[in-house]
Scaffold this motif. Structure first.
Motif, mmCIF file in Angstrom:
data_model
loop_
_atom_site.group_PDB
_atom_site.id
_atom_site.type_symbol
_atom_site.label_atom_id
_atom_site.label_comp_id
_atom_site.label_asym_id
_atom_site.label_seq_id
_atom_site.Cartn_x
_atom_site.Cartn_y
_atom_site.Cartn_z
ATOM 1 N N GLY A 154 0.800 -1.159 -0.002
ATOM 2 C CA GLY A 154 -0.078 -0.007 -0.014
ATOM 3 C C GLY A 154 0.781 1.112 0.106
ATOM 4 O O GLY A 154 2.005 1.325 -0.552
ATOM 5 N N MET A 155 0.263 2.516 0.617
ATOM 6 C CA MET A 155 0.917 3.577 0.647
ATOM 7 C C MET A 155 1.643 3.747 2.045
ATOM 8 O O MET A 155 1.145 4.340 3.190
ATOM 9 C CB MET A 155 0.054 4.712 0.312
ATOM 10 N N GLN A 156 2.633 2.968 2.373
ATOM 11 C CA GLN A 156 3.471 2.868 3.706
ATOM 12 C C GLN A 156 4.980 3.204 3.257
ATOM 13 O O GLN A 156 5.705 2.164 3.486
ATOM 14 C CB GLN A 156 3.102 1.691 4.050
ATOM 15 N N PRO A 157 5.177 4.291 3.016
ATOM 16 C CA PRO A 157 6.628 4.598 2.716
ATOM 17 C C PRO A 157 7.505 4.328 4.002
ATOM 18 O O PRO A 157 7.223 4.612 5.347
ATOM 19 C CB PRO A 157 6.684 6.109 2.049
ATOM 20 N N GLU A 158 9.148 4.180 3.574
ATOM 21 C CA GLU A 158 10.004 4.368 4.723
ATOM 22 C C GLU A 158 10.604 5.541 4.848
ATOM 23 O O GLU A 158 11.078 6.052 5.768
ATOM 24 C CB GLU A 158 10.970 3.187 4.333
ATOM 25 N N ALA A 159 10.669 6.194 3.676
ATOM 26 C CA ALA A 159 11.045 7.678 3.652
ATOM 27 C C ALA A 159 10.088 8.529 2.838
ATOM 28 O O ALA A 159 9.458 8.159 2.020
ATOM 29 C CB ALA A 159 12.339 7.589 2.480
ATOM 30 N N LEU A 160 10.110 9.669 3.594
ATOM 31 C CA LEU A 160 9.113 10.746 3.088
ATOM 32 C C LEU A 160 9.965 12.197 2.842
ATOM 33 O O LEU A 160 10.584 12.692 3.591
ATOM 34 C CB LEU A 160 8.040 11.159 3.765
ATOM 35 N N VAL A 161 9.963 12.732 1.504
ATOM 36 C CA VAL A 161 10.286 14.014 1.285
ATOM 37 C C VAL A 161 9.449 15.051 1.139
ATOM 38 O O VAL A 161 8.495 14.782 0.065
ATOM 39 C CB VAL A 161 11.380 14.004 0.107
ATOM 40 N N ILE A 162 9.307 16.111 1.805
ATOM 41 C CA ILE A 162 8.207 17.041 1.670
ATOM 42 C C ILE A 162 8.715 18.313 1.085
ATOM 43 O O ILE A 162 9.818 18.532 1.339
ATOM 44 C CB ILE A 162 7.666 17.338 3.133
ATOM 45 N N THR A 163 8.170 18.460 0.063
ATOM 46 C CA THR A 163 8.696 19.738 -0.987
ATOM 47 C C THR A 163 7.609 20.754 -1.098
ATOM 48 O O THR A 163 6.406 20.499 -1.093
ATOM 49 C CB THR A 163 9.167 19.226 -2.500
ATOM 50 N N PRO A 164 7.883 21.976 -1.580
ATOM 51 C CA PRO A 164 6.873 23.106 -1.592
ATOM 52 C C PRO A 164 6.319 23.399 -2.776
ATOM 53 O O PRO A 164 5.316 23.590 -3.366
ATOM 54 C CB PRO A 164 7.743 24.398 -1.343
ATOM 55 N N THR A 165 6.823 22.383 -3.906
ATOM 56 C CA THR A 165 6.295 22.546 -5.415
ATOM 57 C C THR A 165 6.240 21.156 -6.109
ATOM 58 O O THR A 165 6.945 20.160 -5.561
ATOM 59 C CB THR A 165 7.163 23.402 -6.314
ATOM 60 N N ARG A 166 5.221 21.042 -7.040
ATOM 61 C CA ARG A 166 5.077 19.803 -7.741
ATOM 62 C C ARG A 166 6.732 19.424 -8.356
ATOM 63 O O ARG A 166 6.743 18.181 -8.573
ATOM 64 C CB ARG A 166 4.146 19.804 -8.832
ATOM 65 N N GLU A 167 6.965 20.577 -9.148
ATOM 66 C CA GLU A 167 8.270 20.187 -9.930
ATOM 67 C C GLU A 167 9.346 19.518 -9.097
ATOM 68 O O GLU A 167 10.060 18.839 -9.552
ATOM 69 C CB GLU A 167 8.667 21.463 -10.611
ATOM 70 N N LEU A 168 9.633 20.174 -7.915
ATOM 71 C CA LEU A 168 10.599 19.713 -7.191
ATOM 72 C C LEU A 168 10.272 18.262 -6.664
ATOM 73 O O LEU A 168 11.103 17.300 -6.681
ATOM 74 C CB LEU A 168 10.768 20.482 -5.900
ATOM 75 N N ALA A 169 8.925 17.957 -6.605
ATOM 76 C CA ALA A 169 8.794 16.588 -6.004
ATOM 77 C C ALA A 169 9.041 15.606 -7.194
ATOM 78 O O ALA A 169 9.721 14.569 -7.061
ATOM 79 C CB ALA A 169 7.349 16.413 -5.695
ATOM 80 N N VAL A 170 8.771 16.003 -8.290
ATOM 81 C CA VAL A 170 8.954 14.953 -9.287
ATOM 82 C C VAL A 170 10.279 14.882 -9.664
ATOM 83 O O VAL A 170 11.075 13.801 -10.005
ATOM 84 C CB VAL A 170 8.468 15.789 -10.699
ATOM 85 N N GLN A 171 11.229 15.962 -9.484
ATOM 86 C CA GLN A 171 12.755 15.866 -9.733
ATOM 87 C C GLN A 171 13.266 14.848 -8.850
ATOM 88 O O GLN A 171 14.210 13.999 -9.057
ATOM 89 C CB GLN A 171 13.450 17.161 -9.608
ATOM 90 N N ILE A 172 13.143 15.191 -7.436
ATOM 91 C CA ILE A 172 13.483 14.269 -6.251
ATOM 92 C C ILE A 172 13.034 12.722 -6.737
ATOM 93 O O ILE A 172 14.091 11.812 -6.418
ATOM 94 C CB ILE A 172 13.101 14.697 -5.155
ATOM 95 N N ARG A 173 11.845 12.530 -6.875
ATOM 96 C CA ARG A 173 11.607 11.356 -7.222
ATOM 97 C C ARG A 173 12.265 10.590 -8.402
ATOM 98 O O ARG A 173 12.802 9.581 -8.347
ATOM 99 C CB ARG A 173 9.987 11.125 -7.585
ATOM 100 N N ASP A 174 12.611 11.392 -9.483
ATOM 101 C CA ASP A 174 13.544 11.114 -10.597
ATOM 102 C C ASP A 174 14.892 10.608 -10.291
ATOM 103 O O ASP A 174 15.586 9.609 -10.533
ATOM 104 C CB ASP A 174 13.580 11.978 -11.560
ATOM 105 N N VAL A 175 15.553 11.589 -9.371
ATOM 106 C CA VAL A 175 16.868 11.332 -8.640
ATOM 107 C C VAL A 175 16.940 10.155 -7.966
ATOM 108 O O VAL A 175 17.655 9.096 -7.948
ATOM 109 C CB VAL A 175 17.443 12.505 -8.023
ATOM 110 N N GLU A 224 -5.565 6.893 3.782
ATOM 111 C CA GLU A 224 -4.616 6.218 2.466
ATOM 112 C C GLU A 224 -3.208 5.974 2.669
ATOM 113 O O GLU A 224 -2.617 5.107 2.235
ATOM 114 C CB GLU A 224 -5.300 6.797 1.272
ATOM 115 N N LEU A 225 -2.651 7.226 3.149
ATOM 116 C CA LEU A 225 -1.244 7.190 3.301
ATOM 117 C C LEU A 225 -0.976 7.072 4.868
ATOM 118 O O LEU A 225 -1.339 7.816 5.547
ATOM 119 C CB LEU A 225 -0.781 8.736 2.932
#
Length: 496
Positions: free
Chosen positions: A85-106, A151-152
């Motif tokens: 499910g949605m049970q992450p071990e690590a969570l990164v909180i970002t101010p913008t959608r673009e930054l969230a996408v970039q961190i996911r890709d890295v 859900e999370l």
């Protein structure tokens, strides 16, 4: 130094021995950097995070903070395996959608199972993106929403990162971030601590309060801090290696000058130019005008009202080189990562010194050269003086005598807009002696009613009020709660 114990994870497909493995050696985590040479912030933050410490990094944008907080998690096996499910071990909180996408890709490039939870995508897309992922990046509002719905779930969470923490504050996300951290802390099994990393270019007082409430004895890593910065004041972290310039212009010549500098910066293949505007409406108009001034170049606007797919297409076009010019609001000052921004142009002065720092950090990243150019119109000189005083010396362009010369016409317009201009159309005719405050007008109302007009034309609003007072029946004037001035609960009549 606080060592964080590790409890076995129920939703894991990897051997449980990974949770008890010793901390990786320097050689092991440097393998994750590949051919990259560790930046100063990486060289200091990664060992501290591998030791299990909470860490606060204050460094300029483009200094490698993303890898500095992702590599310690990956090296310890956090976020590397699928979960239920949605049970992450690590969570990164970002101010913008673009930054969230970039961190996911890295994170994906490091071998982590990564997804994102942001606005701009459907609930079905969110489920597909985030289910089974060991690391989730997301914006505070959407994360809090899914946590509230159940859900999370954060019961498996071991590692939290607040990226661009000062921007989370300036966008009004501080309360949401606090709620998420409290929920995560309350969901931790007994005997396991939640490790928190905070990364930012600045470190205002409100962020320090968050650190004191949720972090335990954090290691402070300040890379090239502002000389003489007060530890109790706001720190504009880091010193950009860009060249900082200021050019005086006018409102009419602003875009012509911007087009000239943009054309010069893009004479060689590759690279791009980012131009900042204060509002989304200016972004749209200026992008269109610059497109006319720069034939053959694709000028891309980026502002908050764009849907997520269009925003992602815009960023991809810039990364692919199809577009080399971006006109954006300050939303693009945080979190976007373009390969080579040769020039940043400030079409409008930033609202705050922190915003100016982040705008400036779009260029001269990863050791490259870059230039920040402020195009300063007379109307914005006073605002710029306030911003300049709060900037580190290394981010200030050479001073010019004109900066302090506020145009008298501009000053007069500003005065009218704040005071006189609000009453301009009421009764500012010659011979009246200027506008009186409304209270003063009321105290002299009877004198004006009985005095001869002498050819003067009263304002429509005053005239109407005088006539109503003179012609209203006496009984209505004396009845409290009704009539003149709408003293009582009577609703004002709608204009037809």
């Amino acid at each position: 130094m606080t060592q964080h114990t590790r409890a076995p994870r129920r939703a894991s497909t990897a051997p449980s021995a990974a949770s008890t493995a010793p901390a990786p050696t320097v050689r092991e985590w440097q393998i994750l950097l590949g051919d990259r040479t560790p930046t100063p912030v990486q060289a200091q933050a990664i060992p501290a995070l591998l030791d299990g410490r909470d860490v606060i990094t204050t460094a300029r944008t483009g200094s490698g903070k993303t890898l500095a907080f992702l590599i310690p998690a990956a090296a310890r096996g956090i976020g590397m395996r699928q979960t239920r499910g949605m049970q992450p071990e690590a969570l990164v909180i970002t101010p913008t959608r673009e930054l969230a996408v970039q961190i996911r890709d890295v994170a994906t490039e490091l071998g982590m199972t990564a997804g994102r939870i942001t606005g701009g995508i459907t609930p079905g897309q969110t489920t597909r993106e985030a289910t089974g992922k060991g690391l989730i990046t997301g914006t505070p509002g959407r994360l809090k929403d899914l946590i509230g719905r159940g859900e999370l779930r954060l019961n498996n969470l071991r590692y939290v990162v607040l990226d661009e923490a000062d921007e989370l504050l300036s966008l009004g996300f501080l309360r949401d971030v606090g709620d998420i951290l409290r929920h995560a802390r309350d969901q931790q099994p007994q005997g396991r601590s939640l490790q928190i990393a905070m990364a930012s270019a600045t470190f205002p007082a409100e962020i320090r309060d968050v650190a004191q409430r949720f972090m335990h004895d954090p290691a402070r890593i300040d890379v090239a801090p502002t000389p003489g910065a007060d530890a109790t004041g706001d720190i504009l972290g880091g010193v950009s290696t860009a060249t900082h310039l200021l050019q005086h212009t006018t409102k009419d010549a602003l875009l012509t000058d911007a087009a000239r500098h943009t054309r010069a910066a893009l004479t060689e293949p590759g690279g791009c130019v980012v131009l900042f505007s204060r509002t989304k409406h200016l972004v749209k108009r200026r992008a269109q005008h610059l497109g006319d001034l720069l034939p053959g170049e694709q000028v891309s606007p980026l502002e908050g009202n764009m849907d997520q797919k269009k925003r992602e297409r815009t960023m991809q076009a810039l990364r692919d080189g199809q577009s080399r010019i971006l006109v954006a609001t300050d939303i693009a000052g945080r979190g976007i990562d373009l390969p080579e921004v040769r020039l940043v142009i400030h079409l409008d002065v930033a609202a705050t010194a922190e915003d100016h720092v982040h705008r400036s950090g779009r260029t001269a990243r990863a050791g490259r050269d870059g230039t920040n150019l402020i195009l300063l119109a007379p109307e914005q000189r006073a605002l710029w003086q306030g911003i300049r005083r709060k900037l580190p010396a290394a981010l200030q362009p050479p001073a010019t005598p004109e900066e302090r010369q506020i145009d008298p016409e501009v000053q007069e317009k500003r005065g009218q807009g704040r005071g006189q201009g609000q009453n301009q159309g009421r009764a500012s005719q010659p011979g009246r002696g200027g506008q009186q405050p409304r209270s003063a007008q009321g105290s002299s109302q009877g004198q004006r009613q009985g005095a001869p007009r002498q050819g003067q034309q009263a304002s429509g609003r005053s005239e109407g009020r005088t006539q109503r007072t003179d012609t209203r029946p006496q009984s209505r004037q004396d009845t409290p709660g009704t009539g003149a001035g709408r003293v009582g609960p009577q609703r004002p009549k709608r204009r037809r």
